[in-house]
Motif scaffolding. Structure first.
Motif, PDB file in Angstrom:
ATOM      1  N   UNK A   1       0.741  -1.205  -0.035  1.00 59.46           N
ATOM      2  CA  UNK A   1       0.070  -0.461   0.261  1.00 59.46           C
ATOM      3  C   UNK A   1       1.164   1.165  -0.272  1.00 59.46           C
ATOM      4  N   UNK A   2       2.046   1.287   0.748  1.00 61.09           N
ATOM      5  CA  UNK A   2       2.930   2.771   0.299  1.00 61.09           C
ATOM      6  C   UNK A   2       3.671   2.456  -0.978  1.00 61.09           C
ATOM      7  N   UNK A   3       4.068   1.741  -0.893  1.00 67.85           N
ATOM      8  CA  UNK A   3       4.814   1.312  -2.880  1.00 67.85           C
ATOM      9  C   UNK A   3       3.686   1.949  -3.698  1.00 67.85           C
ATOM     10  N   UNK A   4       2.032   1.946  -3.594  1.00 65.64           N
ATOM     11  CA  UNK A   4       1.602   2.523  -4.333  1.00 65.64           C
ATOM     12  C   UNK A   4       0.462   3.794  -4.105  1.00 65.64           C
ATOM     13  N   UNK A   5       1.030   3.648  -2.900  1.00 65.81           N
ATOM     14  CA  UNK A   5       1.062   5.550  -2.584  1.00 65.81           C
ATOM     15  C   UNK A   5       2.287   6.240  -3.033  1.00 65.81           C
ATOM     16  N   UNK A   6       3.299   6.005  -2.790  1.00 61.17           N
ATOM     17  CA  UNK A   6       4.401   6.246  -3.301  1.00 61.17           C
ATOM     18  C   UNK A   6       4.792   7.010  -5.035  1.00 61.17           C
ATOM     19  N   UNK A   7       3.776   5.734  -5.555  1.00 62.04           N
ATOM     20  CA  UNK A   7       4.016   5.224  -7.270  1.00 62.04           C
ATOM     21  C   UNK A   7       3.125   6.755  -6.753  1.00 62.04           C
ATOM     22  N   UNK A   8       1.549   7.070  -6.830  1.00 70.43           N
ATOM     23  CA  UNK A   8       0.948   7.532  -7.460  1.00 70.43           C
ATOM     24  C   UNK A   8       1.261   9.120  -6.884  1.00 70.43           C
ATOM     25  N   UNK A   9       1.776   9.838  -5.610  1.00 73.13           N
ATOM     26  CA  UNK A   9       2.738  10.613  -5.158  1.00 73.13           C
ATOM     27  C   UNK A   9       3.628  10.896  -6.450  1.00 73.13           C
ATOM     28  N   UNK A  10       4.183  10.044  -6.863  1.00 72.01           N
ATOM     29  CA  UNK A  10       5.794  10.113  -8.184  1.00 72.01           C
ATOM     30  C   UNK A  10       4.787  10.766  -8.821  1.00 72.01           C
ATOM     31  N   UNK A  11       3.526  10.674  -9.410  1.00 71.50           N
ATOM     32  CA  UNK A  11       3.104  10.727 -10.726  1.00 71.50           C
ATOM     33  C   UNK A  11       1.823  12.427 -10.842  1.00 71.50           C
ATOM     34  N   UNK A  12       1.115  12.041  -9.362  1.00 73.66           N
ATOM     35  CA  UNK A  12       1.217  13.323  -9.085  1.00 73.66           C
ATOM     36  C   UNK A  12       1.865  14.583  -8.406  1.00 73.66           C
ATOM     37  N   UNK A  13       2.826  14.597  -8.816  1.00 76.58           N
ATOM     38  CA  UNK A  13       3.809  15.640  -8.890  1.00 76.58           C
ATOM     39  C   UNK A  13       4.619  15.503 -10.022  1.00 76.58           C
ATOM     40  N   UNK A  14       4.454  15.003 -10.875  1.00 73.52           N
ATOM     41  CA  UNK A  14       4.763  15.068 -12.429  1.00 73.52           C
ATOM     42  C   UNK A  14       3.810  16.047 -12.734  1.00 73.52           C
ATOM     43  N   UNK A  15       2.387  15.470 -12.760  1.00 72.91           N
ATOM     44  CA  UNK A  15       1.042  16.261 -13.296  1.00 72.91           C
ATOM     45  C   UNK A  15       1.268  17.539 -12.417  1.00 72.91           C
ATOM     46  N   UNK A  16       1.320  17.627 -12.099  1.00 69.60           N
ATOM     47  CA  UNK A  16       2.270  18.617 -11.059  1.00 69.60           C
ATOM     48  C   UNK A  16       2.623  19.478 -11.769  1.00 69.60           C
TER      49      UNK A  16
END
Length: 366
Positions: free
Chosen positions: A308-323
């Protein structure tokens, strides 16, 4: 980004003052290369026991972001080559030690499995060609993935899938194929490379998995995909932050020709776009590092990164790139033709950003 940058101001100046020349020449300037080796940045993720520095991952990611904020090509090359150096934690210690003892040791490579390894005696006969080895001109060793065969027939795992193995090989058996012609990250010289029928001992093959790590530190218990996402996202975000800084300076110099000829920065919609881009980047960045620090603390304490942490980290990384994409694409139209001039700093940063953000792992989701 906090003013307490992990990158020394003097180092930032040395990188920045040669960035334009490196872009024109298609490879990092000798001063940039010398600084990279002198600071040990290519060894910072390798185990101490074999000659690396084994720095904490959050420290490394912040440094990589800071370098990318000064120059995208330098940041990307450091990140990809230091990331390949991380593989030393999965190699037999004698081989890892020999690689890191090489003068100006540098590992470059590709993750695409575009080659084959045929079992031969106590090793493998390698044949293949791989794209996008950032830092290829200074690499002393190359890494790649290859599908395994025996007697000409593919080998399969327990699930019936073709078996694949990662390899590290010396530069002596590698031919660089100079075909890196992307519009940005020009100075990374991310050329292709090939190996034609060379034999390597089985020790040169390795598995990138915490369960297969040869080194025992927390870096090598950190899963590969979260590791890749956080390092790549920090680079792209660093380039975006650089672009925003340069865009703000461009906007401050321009006037609104379609209004009252007032300074463009005073137009409410423009000011809102600039402030909104910065705020969104700062918000995601704060949450990204809070999670990375928490995951690292768990691993350093002897735990592991939960799914779950790995998935959250991936999602946040992608959110940062989207921003980051939103910030760059929103502000670019306000910057005028200077942003489209190939010789300008802002254009180089724009090109670097849009090349780095094309990495397959950073593809927009949904």
């Amino acid at each position: 980004m906090t003013n307490l940058s992990p990158l020394a101001p003097r180092d930032a100046t040395r990188i920045a003052c040669h960035a334009a020349a490196a872009d024109r020449d298609g490879w990092l300037h000798p001063v940039q290369q010398a600084l990279i080796h002198r600071r040990g940045w290519l060894r910072m993720l390798a185990p101490r026991a074999v000659g690396g520095e084994e720095r904490p991952l959050p420290d490394v990611v912040r440094l990589e972001e800071a370098i990318a904020r000064v120059d995208g090509s330098t940041g990307w090359t450091v990140t990809l080559c230091a990331g390949a150096g991380w593989f030393a934690g999965f190699l037999p210690p004698h081989l890892a030690r020999a690689i890191l003892a090489t003068p100006r040791a540098c590992l470059a490579g590709s993750g695409a499995p575009t080659g084959h390894a045929d079992r031969e005696g106590d090793g493998w006969r390698i044949d293949g060609e791989w794209d996008y080895a950032s830092g290829a001109p200074m690499a002393t060793h190359f890494t790649f993935n290859a599908y395994l065969r025996e007697n000409g027939q593919p080998l399969f795992d327990a699930d019936g899938q073709p078996r694949m193995l990662a390899f590290v090989v010396p530069k002596a058996i590698v031919e660089i194929v100079p075909r890196w012609r992307c519009v940005g990250l020009v100075a990374t010289a991310s050329h292709a490379y090939r190996v034609r029928g060379a034999w390597v001992h089985a020790d040169h093959g390795f598995v990138i998995d915490p369960a297969a790590a040869r080194a025992q530190g927390p870096l090598y218990r950190f899963p590969f995909l979260p590791f890749a996402f956080v390092t790549l996202a920090a680079n792209v975000a660093g380039m975006a932050a650089h672009f925003v800084d340069l865009a703000a300076a461009c906007i401050a110099r321009r006037r609104n020709r379609f209004g009252q000829n007032e300074p463009l920065i005073e137009v409410p919609a423009v000011r809102a776009a600039l402030d909104g881009a910065r705020d969104r980047l700062d918000d995601v960045r704060g949450r990204f590092y809070a999670l990375l620090d928490a995951c690292w603390a768990d691993v350093a304490a002897g735990g592991s990164v939960a799914d779950a942490q790995a998935a959250q980290m991936q999602a946040l990384a992608q959110e940062w790139v989207a921003a980051a994409r939103h910030a760059v694409d929103t502000l670019y139209p306000y910057c005028g033709l200077v942003a489209a001039s190939r010789d300008s700093d802002i254009n180089r940063v724009w090109r670097d950003f849009h090349t780095a953000s094309q990495h397959a792992l950073l593809m927009p989701q949904g």
